[in-house]
Design a protein around this motif. Structure first.
Motif, PDB file in Angstrom:
ATOM      1  N   ALA A  10       5.059   2.133  -5.534  1.00  0.00           N
ATOM      2  CA  ALA A  10       4.926   3.594  -5.539  1.00  0.00           C
ATOM      3  C   ALA A  10       3.891   4.043  -4.508  1.00  0.00           C
ATOM      4  CB  ALA A  10       4.541   4.084  -6.930  1.00  0.00           C
ATOM      5  N   SER A  11       2.775   3.340  -4.448  1.00  0.00           N
ATOM      6  CA  SER A  11       1.730   3.676  -3.479  1.00  0.00           C
ATOM      7  C   SER A  11       2.217   3.453  -2.055  1.00  0.00           C
ATOM      8  CB  SER A  11       0.479   2.831  -3.733  1.00  0.00           C
ATOM      9  OG  SER A  11      -0.043   3.106  -5.013  1.00  0.00           O
ATOM     10  N   LEU A  12       2.945   2.372  -1.857  1.00  0.00           N
ATOM     11  CA  LEU A  12       3.495   2.072  -0.532  1.00  0.00           C
ATOM     12  C   LEU A  12       4.398   3.202  -0.054  1.00  0.00           C
ATOM     13  CD1 LEU A  12       3.636  -0.144   1.657  1.00  0.00           C
ATOM     14  CD2 LEU A  12       5.590  -1.069   0.431  1.00  0.00           C
ATOM     15  N   PHE A  13       5.306   3.630  -0.913  1.00  0.00           N
ATOM     16  CA  PHE A  13       6.247   4.681  -0.527  1.00  0.00           C
ATOM     17  C   PHE A  13       5.580   6.048  -0.417  1.00  0.00           C
ATOM     18  CE2 PHE A  13       9.857   1.975  -2.436  1.00  0.00           C
ATOM     19  CZ  PHE A  13       9.959   1.251  -1.260  1.00  0.00           C
ATOM     20  N   GLU A  18      -3.569   1.236   1.589  1.00  0.00           N
ATOM     21  CA  GLU A  18      -4.672   0.426   1.039  1.00  0.00           C
ATOM     22  C   GLU A  18      -4.496   0.253  -0.474  1.00  0.00           C
ATOM     23  OE1 GLU A  18      -6.971  -1.368   2.340  1.00  0.00           O
ATOM     24  OE2 GLU A  18      -7.019  -0.668   4.416  1.00  0.00           O
ATOM     25  N   GLU A  19      -4.142   1.341  -1.137  1.00  0.00           N
ATOM     26  CA  GLU A  19      -3.906   1.297  -2.576  1.00  0.00           C
ATOM     27  C   GLU A  19      -2.724   0.371  -2.885  1.00  0.00           C
ATOM     28  OE1 GLU A  19      -2.408   4.385  -6.014  1.00  0.00           O
ATOM     29  OE2 GLU A  19      -3.740   5.169  -4.454  1.00  0.00           O
ATOM     30  N   ALA A  25      -2.045  -7.042  -4.665  1.00  0.00           N
ATOM     31  CA  ALA A  25      -2.945  -8.185  -4.856  1.00  0.00           C
ATOM     32  C   ALA A  25      -3.252  -8.398  -6.339  1.00  0.00           C
ATOM     33  CB  ALA A  25      -4.233  -7.974  -4.062  1.00  0.00           C
ATOM     34  N   ARG A  26      -3.400  -7.325  -7.083  1.00  0.00           N
ATOM     35  CA  ARG A  26      -3.639  -7.445  -8.531  1.00  0.00           C
ATOM     36  C   ARG A  26      -2.426  -8.067  -9.221  1.00  0.00           C
ATOM     37  NH1 ARG A  26      -6.447  -1.702 -10.129  1.00  0.00           N
ATOM     38  NH2 ARG A  26      -8.005  -1.775  -8.480  1.00  0.00           N
ATOM     39  N   ALA A  44       2.469  -3.562   3.371  1.00  0.00           N
ATOM     40  CA  ALA A  44       1.308  -2.672   3.451  1.00  0.00           C
ATOM     41  C   ALA A  44       0.352  -3.143   4.532  1.00  0.00           C
ATOM     42  CB  ALA A  44       0.601  -2.592   2.099  1.00  0.00           C
ATOM     43  N   ARG A  45       0.051  -4.431   4.536  1.00  0.00           N
ATOM     44  CA  ARG A  45      -0.887  -4.968   5.533  1.00  0.00           C
ATOM     45  C   ARG A  45      -0.322  -4.836   6.947  1.00  0.00           C
ATOM     46  NH1 ARG A  45      -5.481  -4.024   4.047  1.00  0.00           N
ATOM     47  NH2 ARG A  45      -5.960  -4.781   1.973  1.00  0.00           N
ATOM     48  N   ALA A  46       0.966  -5.064   7.107  1.00  0.00           N
ATOM     49  CA  ALA A  46       1.581  -4.920   8.430  1.00  0.00           C
ATOM     50  C   ALA A  46       1.476  -3.480   8.916  1.00  0.00           C
ATOM     51  CB  ALA A  46       3.036  -5.372   8.387  1.00  0.00           C
ATOM     52  N   HIS A  47       1.789  -2.532   8.037  1.00  0.00           N
ATOM     53  CA  HIS A  47       1.744  -1.127   8.436  1.00  0.00           C
ATOM     54  C   HIS A  47       0.320  -0.618   8.636  1.00  0.00           C
ATOM     55  CE1 HIS A  47       6.000  -0.515   8.411  1.00  0.00           C
ATOM     56  NE2 HIS A  47       6.113  -0.896   7.157  1.00  0.00           N
ATOM     57  N   LEU A  48      -0.648  -1.335   8.063  1.00  0.00           N
ATOM     58  CA  LEU A  48      -2.053  -1.006   8.302  1.00  0.00           C
ATOM     59  C   LEU A  48      -2.562  -1.629   9.598  1.00  0.00           C
ATOM     60  CD1 LEU A  48      -3.435  -1.390   4.678  1.00  0.00           C
ATOM     61  CD2 LEU A  48      -3.594   0.686   6.093  1.00  0.00           C
TER      62      LEU A  48
END
Length: 103
Positions: A10-13, A18-19, A25-26, A44-48
């Motif tokens: 949900a956070s990704l979309f 970062e969230e 990770a959790r 997420a890491r790739a897009h960051l």
């Protein structure tokens, strides 16, 4: 681990990368054998722009799911086309197998 995984996607979309990475990770800490959060963490890491962390997540994804392929993942269409494209793009950047998949 399921709630953390759901929050990760949900956070990704929602663009809260970062969230998303933190929630993924959790989920991974709670159940390292469950492969979906590795997809979300790698993306997420790739897009960051953290390609090294994205590659580590993709490598762990392959350890958790040895037959994983971005191409097969894209074919599953578990999310809409735009969201699947973003996930596959992140996986491609992370160096996941089948990285040429476009969905």
């Amino acid at each position: 681990y399921h709630p953390h995984c759901a929050l990760a996607v949900a956070s990704l979309f929602a663009g809260r990368l970062e969230e998303a990475a933190d929630c993924a990770a959790r989920a991974i800490r709670a159940n390292p054998a469950f492969s979906p959060p590795y997809v979300y963490l790698a993306t997420a890491r790739a897009h960051l722009g953290d390609v090294e962390a994205a590659r580590r997540a993709a490598a762990r994804l392959i350890e958790a799911a040895p037959g994983f392929s971005a191409r097969e993942f894209a074919r599953a269409q578990i999310f809409g086309p735009e969201r699947m494209a973003a996930l596959v793009d992140g996986l491609r950047q992370a160096g996941a197998p089948g990285r040429d998949a476009r969905g």
